[in-house]
Design a protein around this motif. Structure first.
Motif, short mmCIF file in Angstrom:
data_model
loop_
_atom_site.label_atom_id
_atom_site.label_comp_id
_atom_site.label_asym_id
_atom_site.label_seq_id
_atom_site.Cartn_x
_atom_site.Cartn_y
_atom_site.Cartn_z
N ILE A 43 3.57 -4.22 5.58
CA ILE A 43 2.66 -3.36 4.57
C ILE A 43 2.23 -2.08 5.21
O ILE A 43 1.94 -2.04 6.55
CB ILE A 43 1.30 -4.14 4.15
N SER A 61 0.32 1.38 5.36
CA SER A 61 -1.05 2.00 4.77
C SER A 61 -0.76 3.69 4.99
O SER A 61 -0.86 3.88 6.10
CB SER A 61 -2.32 1.46 5.29
N ALA A 86 4.65 5.53 -2.44
CA ALA A 86 3.92 4.13 -2.69
C ALA A 86 4.69 3.21 -3.56
O ALA A 86 4.79 3.85 -4.82
CB ALA A 86 2.37 4.47 -2.92
N ILE A 133 5.94 -3.22 1.28
CA ILE A 133 4.88 -2.62 0.37
C ILE A 133 4.33 -1.33 1.15
O ILE A 133 3.79 -1.47 2.30
CB ILE A 133 3.87 -3.70 0.20
N SER A 175 1.32 1.16 0.56
CA SER A 175 0.28 1.36 -0.09
C SER A 175 -0.60 2.59 -0.04
O SER A 175 -0.47 3.10 1.14
CB SER A 175 -0.78 0.20 0.12
N THR A 214 -4.74 -2.36 2.39
CA THR A 214 -4.78 -3.65 1.77
C THR A 214 -3.87 -4.79 2.77
O THR A 214 -3.36 -4.24 3.34
CB THR A 214 -3.81 -3.57 0.41
N ILE A 232 -1.95 -3.09 -4.80
CA ILE A 232 -1.84 -1.81 -4.32
C ILE A 232 -2.20 -0.89 -5.56
O ILE A 232 -2.31 0.15 -5.05
CB ILE A 232 -0.64 -1.50 -3.59
N ASP A 233 -2.41 -1.17 -6.64
CA ASP A 233 -2.65 -0.23 -7.76
C ASP A 233 -3.78 -1.24 -8.71
O ASP A 233 -3.01 -1.89 -9.54
CB ASP A 233 -1.29 0.25 -8.35
#
Length: 503
Positions: A55, A57, A88, A159, A161, A165, A388-389
């Protein structure tokens, strides 16, 4: 006394007023949010398992990798600068190159590159100035990128983001529940069906060769019969002419010559009649071209069915990824075949399942949520969720989805760790093709470093059939699509899958 008390009281009042003023002046400064601490490289104080997801960020300029039990590695990163922002969204590793050189940016060195889109977005080692500074890639510390390179595998979830997260433990009745008996039987079933597919392929080849042989022999026999028929007709004509001459002969000498000609003609006609009868009998005893063609066609159908069954059985040994789009109201399934793509780097992903899906309140945002099976837990799986949303929270998002039972019956029994379900408002990006798992970008976030790049050019070329159980896949279903103008609201071109039935 009264005067001294009043004076003292005034002094205290003035002091309190000054303090209040100072406090009021300093209050806004104290209320300002603190800048997040700079990300630092770290390793979890335990033995690390195999990474399941990474992930990134964008807010904290940090990447964190997770195994089945939590985070294992962290490091600072440098994402895309203004105008070339890192997109993203949801991605997966597509290709790895230890000593990559950029084809877009003056042969720039991108060591330990791990690609997440074919249009040039990747994780790689690079300089970190302490802020977003790349052209859209995710730069990591050189040493960290090197350490990470040998620990990841193609297909690992990435991912990106906009905010911080992390995966959280999650359970829901809609998540895939495997069948222990199906899982135990899967390897032997795959082996058996692979043998049957090989036998069916051999039989189909033999039937095809037999049909070709019969066609050649029939053509030759037909030509021979026609020749014999012409010769027999000619011999019969000569015999008839000899009969007429014999009947018309006036002298003994003429009759003798006519009789000799007739006898020779009769012998020739008899021999040709015998040859024609033998050839006609041989032709009648041979299978017809139509029959052998039908047999070859049936054998080819059995081969295709057996290959499909073997393919499904082999794919059942792989983690399954599901993508559900509110935009398209469809469900897409991917599994890695581990076959090298014939037209470039990367591996081929199976996409043989695509189906409509029911979403309650389809006009309402659902968000983007990634549910991942991280480990076996008893007879089932242990899952985590990453959002993430937040159009809707993860639980409500799953509550709104009804997956067709036919799909569940096909993929759930052998679901295994690393399987995932992604739910999103977004359609799949055009970057999703037969050499990717899923690529989906958030429309409400900038993607400068994504939309300024050329869309992937996929060559139209077939994957030739072979005996490994994956010969059915054909990249022509993805290639050859005209390049449309890029839609910046969607982070690239919209995903346009081929139109076909569900299986």
């Amino acid at each position: 006394m009264v005067l001294r008390f009043s004076t003292a009281q005034s002094s205290v009042t003035m002091a309190l007023a000054v303090m209040a003023a100072v406090t009021a002046l300093s209050a806004p400064a104290a209320a300002k949010p603190k800048r997040p601490a700079a990300a630092v490289e770290a390793t979890a104080p335990r033995e690390a398992g195999e990474p399941i997801m990474a992930i990134v960020s964008i807010k904290s300029q940090q990447v964190t990798l997770y195994d089945a039990d939590g985070w294992i590695f962290r490091a600072p990163v440098s994402t895309g600068t203004t105008g070339r922002e890192t997109p993203a969204g949801v991605f997966a590793l597509l290709e790895k190159d230890k000593d990559h050189r950029s084809t877009m940016y003056d042969d720039a060195w991108m060591p330990h590159m791990q690609r997440i889109t074919w249009n040039g977005v990747a994780l790689h080692g690079g300089p970190l100035p302490g802020y977003a500074a790349s052209h859209g890639c995710v730069r990591m510390p050189f040493g960290f990128a090197e350490k990470l390179f040998d620990k990841t595998r193609i297909g690992m979830r990435v991912i990106i983001s906009p905010n911080d997260t992390a995966p959280v433990a999650f359970s829901h009745p809609s998540l895939l529940v495997p069948n222990p008996d199906a899982i135990a039987a899967a390897p032997a079933r795959a082996e058996t069906l692979a043998r049957e597919a090989a036998d069916a392929a051999k039989a189909a080849d033999e039937a095809k060769q037999a049909a070709a042989t019969v066609a050649r022999e029939t053509a030759a026999l037909t030509a021979s019969l026609r020749k014999l028929q012409k010769l027999k007709a000619r011999a019969d004509a000569v015999l008839a002419s000899a009969d007429k001459k014999l009947a018309a002969a006036k002298t003994d000498d003429a009759r003798a010559r006519a009789e000799e000609v007739k006898q020779k003609a009769a012998v020739s006609a008899a021999e040709l009649a015998s040859q024609l009868e033998t050839a006609t009998s041989a032709a009648a005893s041979k299978p017809t071209v139509a029959a052998t063609k039908e047999a070859a066609k049936a054998a080819q159908a059995r081969k295709a069915d057996a290959a499909k069954a073997a393919s499904d059985a082999k794919l059942a040994l792989e983690p399954v990824s599901i993508y559900i789009s509110r935009e398209t109201q469809k469900l897409y399934v991917r599994r890695n075949t581990h076959k090298q793509a014939p037209d470039g780097g990367g591996e081929v992903f199976d996409s043989s399942i695509e189906a409509p899906v029911t979403i309650r309140n389809p006009d309402q945002p659902i968000g983007t949520h990634v549910f991942t099976a991280v480990a076996r837990e008893g007879a089932g799986l242990r899952w985590t969720a990453v959002s993430i949303d937040n159009g809707d929270d993860a639980r409500n998002a799953l509550d709104r989805i009804t997956i067709p039972q036919e799909v569940i019956d096909r993929i759930a029994p052998t679901a295994m760790p690393r399987s995932s379900i992604v739910i999103s408002d977004e359609p799949l990006s055009k970057e999703t093709n037969y050499r990717t798992e899923f690529v989906a970008v958030l429309a409400n976030q900038p993607q400068g470093g994504f939309i300024t790049r050329q869309p992937t050019a996929i060559a139209t070329r077939d994957v030739q059939e072979d005996d490994d159980g994956f010969g059915f896949f054909s990249p022509r279903n993805w290639g050859g699509q005209p390049v449309q103008p890029v839609d910046p609201r969607r982070g690239g071109q919209p995903y346009r899958p081929m139109q076909r039935g569900w299986w």
